[in-house]
Design a protein around this motif. Structure first.
Motif, short mmCIF file in Angstrom:
data_model
loop_
_atom_site.label_atom_id
_atom_site.label_comp_id
_atom_site.label_asym_id
_atom_site.label_seq_id
_atom_site.Cartn_x
_atom_site.Cartn_y
_atom_site.Cartn_z
N MET A 1 0.83 -1.23 0.07
CA MET A 1 -0.18 -0.06 -0.13
C MET A 1 0.93 1.27 -0.12
O MET A 1 1.89 1.49 0.58
N THR A 2 0.37 2.35 -0.49
CA THR A 2 1.09 3.46 -0.65
C THR A 2 0.35 4.70 -0.29
O THR A 2 -0.96 4.70 -0.42
N GLN A 3 0.69 5.50 0.45
CA GLN A 3 -0.25 6.95 0.97
C GLN A 3 -0.11 7.94 -0.06
O GLN A 3 1.05 8.02 -0.73
N TYR A 4 -1.26 8.46 -0.03
CA TYR A 4 -1.47 9.29 -1.25
C TYR A 4 -2.03 10.80 -0.62
O TYR A 4 -2.92 10.66 0.42
N PHE A 5 -1.74 12.03 -0.80
CA PHE A 5 -2.45 13.19 -0.61
C PHE A 5 -3.28 13.78 -1.89
O PHE A 5 -2.65 13.74 -2.79
N VAL A 6 -4.34 13.96 -1.58
CA VAL A 6 -5.32 14.25 -2.66
C VAL A 6 -6.11 15.53 -2.14
O VAL A 6 -6.86 15.59 -1.14
N TYR A 7 -5.82 16.73 -2.94
CA TYR A 7 -6.50 17.70 -2.34
C TYR A 7 -7.06 18.51 -3.59
O TYR A 7 -6.59 19.01 -4.58
N GLY A 8 -8.52 18.52 -3.69
CA GLY A 8 -9.46 19.13 -4.73
C GLY A 8 -9.69 20.60 -4.06
O GLY A 8 -10.33 20.76 -3.30
N ARG A 9 -9.42 21.68 -5.08
CA ARG A 9 -9.49 22.87 -4.84
C ARG A 9 -10.76 23.47 -5.51
O ARG A 9 -10.93 23.07 -6.61
N ASP A 10 -11.53 23.95 -4.58
CA ASP A 10 -13.07 24.11 -5.29
C ASP A 10 -13.00 25.33 -6.34
O ASP A 10 -12.15 26.28 -6.22
N ARG A 11 -14.03 25.12 -7.37
CA ARG A 11 -14.39 26.11 -8.36
C ARG A 11 -14.91 27.02 -7.63
O ARG A 11 -15.91 26.75 -6.78
N ALA A 12 -14.99 28.45 -7.99
CA ALA A 12 -15.50 29.34 -7.28
C ALA A 12 -17.09 29.14 -7.59
O ALA A 12 -17.58 28.82 -8.77
N GLY A 13 -17.87 29.53 -6.51
CA GLY A 13 -19.38 29.50 -6.56
C GLY A 13 -20.00 28.10 -6.56
O GLY A 13 -21.16 27.99 -7.04
N THR A 14 -19.20 27.00 -6.06
CA THR A 14 -19.61 25.81 -6.25
C THR A 14 -20.35 25.23 -4.76
O THR A 14 -20.52 24.14 -4.66
N GLY A 15 -20.38 26.33 -3.81
CA GLY A 15 -20.89 25.80 -2.60
C GLY A 15 -22.42 25.22 -2.36
O GLY A 15 -22.45 23.96 -1.98
N ASP A 16 -23.31 25.70 -3.27
CA ASP A 16 -24.55 24.90 -3.42
C ASP A 16 -24.16 23.49 -4.02
O ASP A 16 -24.96 22.48 -3.55
N LEU A 17 -23.54 23.49 -5.11
CA LEU A 17 -23.32 22.01 -5.71
C LEU A 17 -22.80 21.08 -4.91
O LEU A 17 -23.11 20.06 -4.64
N LYS A 18 -21.61 21.55 -3.86
CA LYS A 18 -21.18 20.62 -3.17
C LYS A 18 -22.07 20.23 -1.82
O LYS A 18 -22.39 19.10 -1.46
N GLY A 19 -22.97 21.15 -1.59
CA GLY A 19 -23.85 20.72 -0.64
C GLY A 19 -24.86 19.85 -1.15
O GLY A 19 -25.25 18.76 -0.11
N ARG A 20 -25.27 19.66 -2.26
CA ARG A 20 -26.11 18.72 -2.94
C ARG A 20 -25.50 17.41 -2.94
O ARG A 20 -26.07 16.35 -3.03
N LEU A 21 -24.05 17.69 -3.33
CA LEU A 21 -23.31 16.21 -3.32
C LEU A 21 -22.85 15.60 -2.23
O LEU A 21 -22.23 14.77 -2.34
N THR A 22 -23.10 16.45 -1.33
CA THR A 22 -22.38 15.92 0.33
C THR A 22 -22.48 14.48 0.66
O THR A 22 -21.74 13.62 0.90
N GLU A 23 -23.88 14.11 0.69
CA GLU A 23 -24.04 12.78 1.19
C GLU A 23 -23.65 11.83 -0.01
O GLU A 23 -23.24 10.65 0.41
N GLU A 24 -23.61 11.95 -1.33
CA GLU A 24 -22.91 10.97 -2.04
C GLU A 24 -21.22 10.98 -1.89
O GLU A 24 -21.05 9.97 -2.13
#
Length: 172
Positions: A1-24
């Motif tokens: 196994m290998t450890q990985y760092f994964v960092y997604g930087r949000d696109r501007a104005g995607t707060g509502d989209l992330k809110g809708r996708l949080t459970e998924e």
């Protein structure tokens, strides 16, 4: 196994989209519960809105990393401007869940540097390690608790640090 760092930087104005996708997103991450070393959102200075999504995960290989990063619901849904993928060498040897309780008045931060590797020792390091692109050292990442962003950068001994307010992630 290998450890990985994964960092997604949000696109501007995607707060509502992330809110809708949080459970998924959480359901997707549940599949990796045993492999996660750290997870959580980075936040605006006032800690009111998300600016990104951090995961440090132990996976079998680079192919599994691609599935983890690019099948993730926030990524598929278009919430991220960029996604950074690095191998991670965990110098603390623990997960964020093994970190002692927070100090009152301190907040949590993600600190990213592009400087040389160095050992650090502090009771306020949650998870700390080196970022690698293949065999090349490209910087360091630290999850820390500190009273403010300047103290977080100082804790990591970084002159030029990118400091993001953050919090532990997962189901609430």
């Amino acid at each position: 196994m290998t450890q990985y760092f994964v960092y997604g930087r949000d696109r501007a104005g995607t707060g509502d989209l992330k809110g809708r996708l949080t459970e998924e997103h959480w359901a997707f991450m549940d599949r990796y519960a045993a492999e996660l070393i750290a997870r959580g959102p980075t936040l605006t200075e006032d800690r009111e809105e998300s600016t990104g999504s951090l995961h440090i995960v132990d996976l079998p290989d680079d192919e599994a990393l691609k599935v983890f990063a690019y099948d993730e619901p926030y990524y598929v849904g278009g919430a991220f401007e960029t996604v950074e993928l690095y191998r991670f060498h965990n110098r603390t040897g623990r997960t964020m869940w093994e970190f002692a309780t927070a100090v009152e008045g301190y907040n949590r931060y993600l600190v990213l540097t592009k400087d040389e590797s160095r050992p650090l020792s502090s009771d306020h390091l949650i998870v700390y390690g080196d970022l690698r692109d293949g065999d090349t050292h490209v910087g360091r990442a630290a999850l820390v608790e500190a009273p403010d962003a300047a103290a977080a950068a100082e804790l990591v001994e970084a002159e030029h640090a990118e400091v993001h307010p953050g919090e532990f992630g997962g189901r609430r």
